[in-house]
Design an enzyme around this catalytic site. Structure first.
Site, mmCIF file in Angstrom:
data_model
loop_
_atom_site.group_PDB
_atom_site.id
_atom_site.type_symbol
_atom_site.label_atom_id
_atom_site.label_comp_id
_atom_site.label_asym_id
_atom_site.label_seq_id
_atom_site.Cartn_x
_atom_site.Cartn_y
_atom_site.Cartn_z
ATOM 1 N N ALA A 155 0.808 -1.217 0.000
ATOM 2 C CA ALA A 155 0.000 0.000 0.000
ATOM 3 C C ALA A 155 0.844 1.270 0.000
ATOM 4 C CB ALA A 155 -0.923 0.003 1.217
ATOM 5 N N LYS A 156 2.122 1.139 0.393
ATOM 6 C CA LYS A 156 3.063 2.264 0.410
ATOM 7 C C LYS A 156 2.483 3.481 1.123
ATOM 8 C CE LYS A 156 5.403 0.653 -3.778
ATOM 9 N NZ LYS A 156 4.506 -0.490 -4.084
ATOM 10 N N ARG A 157 1.969 3.234 2.317
ATOM 11 C CA ARG A 157 1.400 4.309 3.113
ATOM 12 C C ARG A 157 2.508 5.076 3.836
ATOM 13 N NH1 ARG A 157 -2.572 2.981 0.258
ATOM 14 N NH2 ARG A 157 -4.667 2.716 1.108
#
Length: 269
Positions: A95-97
């Site tokens: 998700a590369k949050r």
């Protein structure tokens, strides 16, 4: 899942393969579009065909989120299916949050508690207070973007800061964070020549390594420079496996590609 359980799965299966689930409705076999939920139907078939050859699955959440509520529902069905039927697999929400304080905590709750993923990928640019909230959850892991394989990685990641590449400063700093034993790191397979330096900084951490297969990374180079005493590697392949065929034999073709990688891994181990 604990790190010892993940390591045991790697040794049992002679595999450190992670299958990326980047489900694109424009690329999946046309006959699946007739299904009530074609995204889940495709993901389920890939999982069923490859589960004994890999130790991890990595749904890229963008490929689900792009389809709105139906895509999010398909993501939930996919992770539920994995947890119910193949609970010995490590799951990664790609998700590369990355945000600060309470926002990061809410992201973490979404992926760790509501969706029950084992891990989530995160961006370190905002620093300590954007990373540590993801590390507050026992037996959950944050996978920090360290040195990626995309062309733009050189814009920042390899720039010199006080005489050293920025990605090395990111690794050194993050390894001092609270609960940093729950950190893993993303290192692109096309950056294999950097792995020795990375291992000198984070010798015991797991590395998630995308870029083998469709992006041209070398599996043998990754193992040569990146493997530690516990293996410590999850090598991801997405397009090279899941889109091996666009026909009705897509699942069998995906299995054949996964088996090819697993056999190479067994030999390297």
């Amino acid at each position: 899942m604990t790190l010892s359980q993940l390591t045991q799965q790697i040794h049992d299966k002679k595999s450190f393969l992670c299958v990326g689930l980047d489900v694109d409705l424009e690329k999946i076999p046309a006959h699946l579009l007739q299904e009530e939920d074609p995204i889940f139907a495709f993901a389920k078939a890939i999982i069923d065909a490859t589960h004994d050859l890999c130790v991890a699955y990595k749904p890229n959440t963008a490929f689900f989120e792009a389809y709105g509520v139906k895509g999010w529902q398909a993501l939930k069905k996919t992770i539920n299916y994995l947890n119910e039927n193949y609970p010995d697999h490590f799951t990664i929400a790609d998700a590369k949050r990355g945000d600060i304080g309470n926002t990061s905590t809410r992201y973490a709750k979404a992926f760790y508690e509501d969706l029950s993923f084992d891990s989530v990928t995160i961006a370190p640019y905002m620093g300590k207070d954007s990373v540590e909230p993801f590390l507050d959850f026992e037996d959950k892991f944050a996978i920090l973007l360290a040195l990626t394989s995309n062309g733009g990685s050189k814009d920042f990641q390899t720039k010199s800061v006080d005489g050293k590449p920025l990605y090395q400063e990111v690794l050194k700093t993050a390894s001092q964070y609270k609960n940093s034993d729950r950190l893993m790191y993303v290192v692109g397979a096309t950056k294999a020549e950097y792995l020795s330096d990375i291992r000198a900084i984070v010798p015991d951490a797991f590395l998630l390594v995308p870029g083998v297969g469709a992006q041209g990374g070398s599996l043998s180079e990754v193992v040569k420079y990146g493997k530690n005493d516990q293996v410590g590697l999850l090598v991801n392949s997405s397009r090279g496996i899941i889109y091996a065929s666009q026909g009705k034999d897509f699942a069998q073709a995906a299995r054949a590609k996964a088996l090819e990688l697993q056999q190479q891994m067994a030999g390297l181990l």
